[in-house]
Write a protein that holds these residues in place. Structure first.
Motif, PDB file in Angstrom:
ATOM      1  N   THR A   1     -11.621  33.904  50.024  1.00 13.97           N
ATOM      2  CA  THR A   1     -12.751  33.068  49.612  1.00 13.97           C
ATOM      3  C   THR A   1     -13.826  33.864  48.890  1.00 13.97           C
ATOM      4  O   THR A   1     -14.476  33.340  47.984  1.00 13.97           O
ATOM      5  CB  THR A   1     -13.392  32.347  50.810  1.00 13.97           C
ATOM      6  OG1 THR A   1     -13.969  33.314  51.713  1.00 13.97           O
ATOM      7  CG2 THR A   1     -12.367  31.497  51.551  1.00 13.97           C
ATOM      8  N   HIS A   2     -14.040  35.112  49.269  1.00 12.15           N
ATOM      9  CA  HIS A   2     -14.975  35.980  48.550  1.00 12.15           C
ATOM     10  C   HIS A   2     -14.790  37.415  49.031  1.00 12.15           C
ATOM     11  O   HIS A   2     -14.044  37.677  49.977  1.00 12.15           O
ATOM     12  CB  HIS A   2     -16.430  35.516  48.675  1.00 12.15           C
ATOM     13  CG  HIS A   2     -16.988  35.490  50.063  1.00 12.15           C
ATOM     14  ND1 HIS A   2     -16.501  34.695  51.068  1.00 12.15           N
ATOM     15  CD2 HIS A   2     -18.032  36.174  50.622  1.00 12.15           C
ATOM     16  CE1 HIS A   2     -17.206  34.864  52.169  1.00 12.15           C
ATOM     17  NE2 HIS A   2     -18.130  35.769  51.928  1.00 12.15           N
ATOM     18  N   SER A   3     -15.482  38.342  48.385  1.00 11.09           N
ATOM     19  CA  SER A   3     -15.164  39.759  48.539  1.00 11.09           C
ATOM     20  C   SER A   3     -15.955  40.481  49.624  1.00 11.09           C
ATOM     21  O   SER A   3     -15.881  41.708  49.710  1.00 11.09           O
ATOM     22  CB  SER A   3     -15.392  40.478  47.205  1.00 11.09           C
ATOM     23  OG  SER A   3     -16.734  40.320  46.768  1.00 11.09           O
TER      24      SER A   3
ATOM     25  N   SER B   1     -10.823  34.369  43.399  1.00  9.75           N
ATOM     26  CA  SER B   1     -11.543  34.144  42.157  1.00  9.75           C
ATOM     27  C   SER B   1     -11.543  35.417  41.323  1.00  9.75           C
ATOM     28  O   SER B   1     -11.453  36.530  41.850  1.00  9.75           O
ATOM     29  CB  SER B   1     -12.985  33.692  42.437  1.00  9.75           C
ATOM     30  OG  SER B   1     -13.753  34.766  42.952  1.00  9.75           O
TER      31      SER B   1
ATOM     32  N   ALA C   1     -14.368  37.553  42.372  1.00 10.55           N
ATOM     33  CA  ALA C   1     -14.140  38.301  43.617  1.00 10.55           C
ATOM     34  C   ALA C   1     -13.353  39.568  43.347  1.00 10.55           C
ATOM     35  O   ALA C   1     -13.639  40.637  43.913  1.00 10.55           O
ATOM     36  CB  ALA C   1     -13.409  37.424  44.628  1.00 10.55           C
TER      37      ALA C   1
ATOM     38  N   VAL D   1     -13.898  27.571  42.821  1.00 14.03           N
ATOM     39  CA  VAL D   1     -14.992  28.534  42.816  1.00 14.03           C
ATOM     40  C   VAL D   1     -16.312  27.772  42.833  1.00 14.03           C
ATOM     41  O   VAL D   1     -16.539  26.895  41.996  1.00 14.03           O
ATOM     42  CB  VAL D   1     -14.914  29.444  41.574  1.00 14.03           C
ATOM     43  CG1 VAL D   1     -16.035  30.482  41.616  1.00 14.03           C
ATOM     44  CG2 VAL D   1     -13.557  30.121  41.483  1.00 14.03           C
TER      45      VAL D   1
ATOM     46  N   THR E   1     -22.315  33.608  47.159  1.00 17.62           N
ATOM     47  CA  THR E   1     -22.227  34.791  46.303  1.00 17.62           C
ATOM     48  C   THR E   1     -21.661  34.342  44.962  1.00 17.62           C
ATOM     49  O   THR E   1     -21.099  33.244  44.859  1.00 17.62           O
ATOM     50  CB  THR E   1     -21.298  35.855  46.908  1.00 17.62           C
ATOM     51  OG1 THR E   1     -19.997  35.261  47.109  1.00 17.62           O
ATOM     52  CG2 THR E   1     -21.835  36.371  48.246  1.00 17.62           C
TER      53      THR E   1
ATOM     54  N   ASP F   1     -19.001  35.107  43.600  1.00 19.88           N
ATOM     55  CA  ASP F   1     -17.545  34.975  43.671  1.00 19.88           C
ATOM     56  C   ASP F   1     -17.071  34.023  44.755  1.00 19.88           C
ATOM     57  O   ASP F   1     -15.890  33.938  45.042  1.00 19.88           O
ATOM     58  CB  ASP F   1     -16.919  36.352  43.896  1.00 19.88           C
ATOM     59  CG  ASP F   1     -17.347  36.990  45.215  1.00 19.88           C
ATOM     60  OD1 ASP F   1     -18.501  36.789  45.639  1.00 19.88           O
ATOM     61  OD2 ASP F   1     -16.527  37.704  45.823  1.00 19.88           O
ATOM     62  N   SER F   2     -17.978  33.294  45.359  1.00 22.24           N
ATOM     63  CA  SER F   2     -17.676  32.486  46.539  1.00 22.24           C
ATOM     64  C   SER F   2     -16.851  31.248  46.193  1.00 22.24           C
ATOM     65  O   SER F   2     -17.192  30.485  45.285  1.00 22.24           O
ATOM     66  CB  SER F   2     -18.990  32.060  47.212  1.00 22.24           C
ATOM     67  OG  SER F   2     -18.744  31.248  48.330  1.00 22.24           O
ATOM     68  N   SER F   3     -15.761  31.034  46.967  1.00 23.17           N
ATOM     69  CA  SER F   3     -14.845  29.927  46.721  1.00 23.17           C
ATOM     70  C   SER F   3     -14.527  29.186  48.014  1.00 23.17           C
ATOM     71  O   SER F   3     -14.794  29.683  49.117  1.00 23.17           O
ATOM     72  CB  SER F   3     -13.542  30.439  46.104  1.00 23.17           C
ATOM     73  OG  SER F   3     -13.800  31.211  44.946  1.00 23.17           O
TER      74      SER F   3
END
Length: 237
Positions: A90-92, A111, A114, A152, A157, A159-161
């Motif tokens: 979902t994100h980094s 993403s 991410a 996304v 953030t 890169d948040s998905s």
């Protein structure tokens, strides 16, 4: 299809009401037993994992997280060590991606943003994996195996998905950290910390109005709301 939520950690020095809820009255009040989850789908003998958790003891101590030994619970539930077919990130952030190296050679979906952040800021092992393995990178949205809509959002953030899907006539969304707890959606309250608060607010409002069932990564109440399989594992359906 079966879906499990696995709690692998608890407590967090930054787990306050102000972090979880925008404009919280008691912003500095710590949330008791702040939880850390990842999710496991079992689909026709294959396993899909949404985020991976982390295991760095030093990092856990720095962040005030108590890591939980859930491996025995999972081995008992699944009859041995799991072979993960697909990992969806979902994100980094560290608590969502840092165990990625444990699940080679699973396909990875995340993403594009991410991946870029992880390649700049992630651990050496994460950077190696993302450079060496085939990764599906998503700029907006993608349908995964005709089952999941990966989208996304970019609120929590850049890169948040999140992951939308339906099961047994109900609409679910695995929220990443666009929600910290289910009440973000149920009470239509955006999160307290985001890089694009308007995008987070729009996502939370959409899920609230469309009556999605949110599945966040930090809500201890998940353990009490669904079928308890073991101390740290519940079955959503």
């Amino acid at each position: 299809m079966k879906l499990y939520a696995v709690r692998y950690g608890k407590n967090f020095i930054y787990g306050t009401e102000g972090t979880v809820f925008r404009e919280a009255v008691n912003a500095n009040k710590c949330i008791e037993d702040f939880a850390f989850f990842y999710y496991l789908f079992e689909i026709k003998g294959k396993y899909f994992m949404v985020d991976t958790g982390f295991r760095d003891v030093s990092l856990a101590a720095e962040m005030g997280v108590d890591l939980l030994a859930v491996e025995a619970e999972l081995e008992k539930l699944f009859g041995g060590e799991l072979s993960i077919d697909t990992i969806i990130i979902t994100h980094s952030h560290w608590d969502h991606i840092n165990n990625l190296d444990l699940y080679s050679p699973a396909r990875i979906i995340m993403s594009k943003a991410a991946s870029q952040i992880a390649l700049e800021e992630g651990t050496d092992e994460i950077k190696r994996i993302l450079q060496e393995r085939a990764v599906t990178l998503v700029e907006d949205r993608i349908l995964i195996d005709d089952l999941f809509l990966f989208q996304v959002i970019g609120g929590h953030t850049p890169d948040s998905s999140v992951l939308f899907f339906e099961e047994e006539g109900k609409k679910y969304v695995i929220t990443g950290d666009e929600c910290y707890v289910q009440d973000n959606v149920y009470k239509n309250i955006p999160i307290g910390i985001s890089t694009a608060s308007d995008k987070n607010e729009e996502f939370v409002r959409f899920c609230h109005e469309k009556k999605y069932i949110p599945l966040p990564f930090h809500d201890r109440g998940i353990l009490d709301k669904y079928e308890r399989i073991s101390e740290n594992v519940v079955r959503i359906f």
